[in-house]
Design an enzyme around this catalytic site. Structure first.
Site, PDB file in Angstrom:
ATOM      1  N   HIS A  96       0.850  -1.190   0.000  1.00  0.00           N
ATOM      2  CA  HIS A  96       0.000   0.000   0.000  1.00  0.00           C
ATOM      3  C   HIS A  96       0.883   1.236   0.000  1.00  0.00           C
ATOM      4  O   HIS A  96       1.702   1.416   0.899  1.00  0.00           O
ATOM      5  CB  HIS A  96      -0.922   0.006   1.216  1.00  0.00           C
ATOM      6  CG  HIS A  96      -1.917   1.129   1.195  1.00  0.00           C
ATOM      7  ND1 HIS A  96      -3.154   1.019   0.590  1.00  0.00           N
ATOM      8  CD2 HIS A  96      -1.841   2.398   1.670  1.00  0.00           C
ATOM      9  CE1 HIS A  96      -3.802   2.167   0.704  1.00  0.00           C
ATOM     10  NE2 HIS A  96      -3.025   3.026   1.352  1.00  0.00           N
ATOM     11  N   GLU A 127       1.444   5.094   0.587  1.00  0.00           N
ATOM     12  CA  GLU A 127       0.861   6.124   1.444  1.00  0.00           C
ATOM     13  C   GLU A 127       0.002   7.110   0.656  1.00  0.00           C
ATOM     14  O   GLU A 127       0.396   7.585  -0.408  1.00  0.00           O
ATOM     15  CB  GLU A 127       2.000   6.894   2.117  1.00  0.00           C
ATOM     16  CG  GLU A 127       1.552   8.074   2.945  1.00  0.00           C
ATOM     17  CD  GLU A 127       2.742   8.804   3.563  1.00  0.00           C
ATOM     18  OE1 GLU A 127       3.848   8.744   3.008  1.00  0.00           O
ATOM     19  OE2 GLU A 127       2.540   9.415   4.619  1.00  0.00           O
ATOM     20  N   CYS A 128      -1.167   7.419   1.202  1.00  0.00           N
ATOM     21  CA  CYS A 128      -2.026   8.452   0.622  1.00  0.00           C
ATOM     22  C   CYS A 128      -2.680   9.185   1.777  1.00  0.00           C
ATOM     23  O   CYS A 128      -3.704   8.733   2.296  1.00  0.00           O
ATOM     24  CB  CYS A 128      -3.076   7.811  -0.289  1.00  0.00           C
ATOM     25  SG  CYS A 128      -4.286   9.004  -0.932  1.00  0.00           S
ATOM     26  N   CYS A 152      -7.970   4.905  -2.101  1.00  0.00           N
ATOM     27  CA  CYS A 152      -6.917   4.365  -1.227  1.00  0.00           C
ATOM     28  C   CYS A 152      -7.434   3.999   0.163  1.00  0.00           C
ATOM     29  O   CYS A 152      -7.048   2.960   0.710  1.00  0.00           O
ATOM     30  CB  CYS A 152      -5.782   5.374  -1.106  1.00  0.00           C
ATOM     31  SG  CYS A 152      -5.056   5.823  -2.684  1.00  0.00           S
ATOM     32  N   ARG A 191       2.065   8.496  -5.610  1.00  0.00           N
ATOM     33  CA  ARG A 191       2.856   7.635  -6.514  1.00  0.00           C
ATOM     34  C   ARG A 191       4.325   8.066  -6.539  1.00  0.00           C
ATOM     35  O   ARG A 191       4.985   8.041  -7.576  1.00  0.00           O
ATOM     36  CB  ARG A 191       2.309   7.662  -7.948  1.00  0.00           C
ATOM     37  CG  ARG A 191       0.958   7.036  -8.105  1.00  0.00           C
ATOM     38  CD  ARG A 191       0.651   6.709  -9.564  1.00  0.00           C
ATOM     39  NE  ARG A 191      -0.763   6.781  -9.798  1.00  0.00           N
ATOM     40  CZ  ARG A 191      -1.381   7.827 -10.344  1.00  0.00           C
ATOM     41  NH1 ARG A 191      -0.697   8.865 -10.769  1.00  0.00           N
ATOM     42  NH2 ARG A 191      -2.666   7.824 -10.497  1.00  0.00           N
ATOM     43  N   ASP A 213       4.446   7.889 -12.552  1.00  0.00           N
ATOM     44  CA  ASP A 213       4.483   6.907 -11.458  1.00  0.00           C
ATOM     45  C   ASP A 213       5.938   6.677 -11.091  1.00  0.00           C
ATOM     46  O   ASP A 213       6.648   5.940 -11.773  1.00  0.00           O
ATOM     47  CB  ASP A 213       3.806   5.595 -11.861  1.00  0.00           C
ATOM     48  CG  ASP A 213       3.599   4.678 -10.647  1.00  0.00           C
ATOM     49  OD1 ASP A 213       4.302   4.852  -9.633  1.00  0.00           O
ATOM     50  OD2 ASP A 213       2.741   3.790 -10.729  1.00  0.00           O
ATOM     51  N   ARG A 235       7.167   5.237  -8.474  1.00  0.00           N
ATOM     52  CA  ARG A 235       7.363   4.203  -7.463  1.00  0.00           C
ATOM     53  C   ARG A 235       8.269   3.075  -7.948  1.00  0.00           C
ATOM     54  O   ARG A 235       8.177   2.627  -9.082  1.00  0.00           O
ATOM     55  CB  ARG A 235       6.023   3.615  -7.035  1.00  0.00           C
ATOM     56  CG  ARG A 235       5.180   4.588  -6.273  1.00  0.00           C
ATOM     57  CD  ARG A 235       3.817   4.029  -5.976  1.00  0.00           C
ATOM     58  NE  ARG A 235       3.051   3.783  -7.174  1.00  0.00           N
ATOM     59  CZ  ARG A 235       1.802   3.326  -7.174  1.00  0.00           C
ATOM     60  NH1 ARG A 235       1.219   3.058  -6.037  1.00  0.00           N
ATOM     61  NH2 ARG A 235       1.157   3.140  -8.311  1.00  0.00           N
ATOM     62  N   THR A 239      -3.490  -7.268  -5.341  1.00  0.00           N
ATOM     63  CA  THR A 239      -3.301  -6.063  -6.153  1.00  0.00           C
ATOM     64  C   THR A 239      -4.078  -6.142  -7.458  1.00  0.00           C
ATOM     65  O   THR A 239      -4.400  -7.234  -7.929  1.00  0.00           O
ATOM     66  CB  THR A 239      -1.803  -5.843  -6.487  1.00  0.00           C
ATOM     67  OG1 THR A 239      -1.647  -4.553  -7.108  1.00  0.00           O
ATOM     68  CG2 THR A 239      -1.267  -6.907  -7.442  1.00  0.00           C
ATOM     69  N   LYS A 294       3.357  -4.075  -9.833  1.00  0.00           N
ATOM     70  CA  LYS A 294       3.845  -4.504  -8.517  1.00  0.00           C
ATOM     71  C   LYS A 294       4.317  -5.955  -8.561  1.00  0.00           C
ATOM     72  O   LYS A 294       5.388  -6.286  -8.050  1.00  0.00           O
ATOM     73  CB  LYS A 294       2.738  -4.331  -7.469  1.00  0.00           C
ATOM     74  CG  LYS A 294       2.440  -2.875  -7.142  1.00  0.00           C
ATOM     75  CD  LYS A 294       1.373  -2.770  -6.065  1.00  0.00           C
ATOM     76  CE  LYS A 294       1.097  -1.310  -5.728  1.00  0.00           C
ATOM     77  NZ  LYS A 294      -0.030  -1.153  -4.783  1.00  0.00           N
TER      78      LYS A 294
HETATM   79 ZN   LIG Z   1      -5.194   7.988  -2.725  1.00  0.00          ZN
END
Ligand SMILES: [Zn+2]
Length: 218
Positions: free
Chosen positions: A71, A73-74, A87, A113, A145, A147, A168, A173
């Site tokens: 997950h 962070e958001c 999220c 992201r 993105d 990430r 997912t 991922k």
């Molecule tokens: Zn979010």
């Protein structure tokens, strides 16, 4: 952060280690209560304060492959309940599901992201002018993105989760974890939490990054 990751990726991170483990009782939005073992780390390949939560080990049979969720962070979705994305509901659902089946939730400090909170909010301003979630980042000269999941693979390896079922809808991922040595034996789709406020955001994720979201009929 991207530069740091790029510089450090040239060297193996043999110094990565578990730092501390602490028990945390949690109350979910559904009213359920779960208890997590929360783990911190040192020497990971990126400097974020990433955490791992192991959940429901008592519910897992010996032959059952652990369920894992990465997950990102958001703050707006996870903490404030923003409906611009999904999220918050995804985090709650993943926590409940992993507790039921046994496994691990990684909470990765990759806000927006990977572009950070303020940049994400700048992108929201552009989205309100008609840019989609990826085009807005590009307009700000930011990666759509940013990430990288190497750090996730390091955390899972340190915790002994090297053979997993991955919760997912994001094929990237699973692909990256496999590249970093994690055996993803199955991909388990997450729930899709569509609202009027996040419908366009979810449709864009499905279209641009091939998230496997069942959005037909909405
Ligand atoms: Zn979010």
């Amino acid at each position: 952060m991207q530069n740091t990751t790029a510089q450090k990726s040239t060297a193996p991170h043999t110094s990565a280690r578990l730092r501390a483990t602490v028990r945390v009782p949690m109350h979910l939005n559904s009213g359920a209560s779960v208890t997590a073992e929360l783990h911190t780390f040192a020497g990971l390949s990126d400097p974020g304060e990433h955490i791992a939560l192991t959940l429901g080990e008592r519910n897992r049979t010996s032959e059952q492959v652990p369920l894992v969720r990465l997950h990102s962070e958001c703050l707006t979705g996870d903490v404030l309940g923003s409906a611009r994305c999904d999220c918050g509901p995804q985090l709650q659902e993943a926590t409940r599901q992993i507790d039921a089946e046994g496994g691990c939730l990684l909470y990765l400090r990759q806000e927006g992201r990977g572009i950070g909170l303020y940049n994400k909010l700048d992108a929201y301003v552009l989205q309100d002018r008609g840019f989609d979630t990826y085009a807005a980042n590009e307009e700000l000269n930011l990666d759509p993105d940013a990430r990288n999941y190497r750090v996730a693979a390091e955390m899972l390896t340190l915790l002994g989760f090297t053979s997993i079922r991955l919760l997912t809808n994001n094929p990237e991922k699973a692909k990256q974890l496999a590249q970093y040595g994690i055996d993803v034996v199955a991909v388990v789709p997450t729930g899709v939490f569509v609202t009027e406020d996040n419908r366009y955001y979810l449709e864009t994720k499905a279209r641009v990054t091939r998230h496997t979201l069942a959005l037909s009929g909405i």
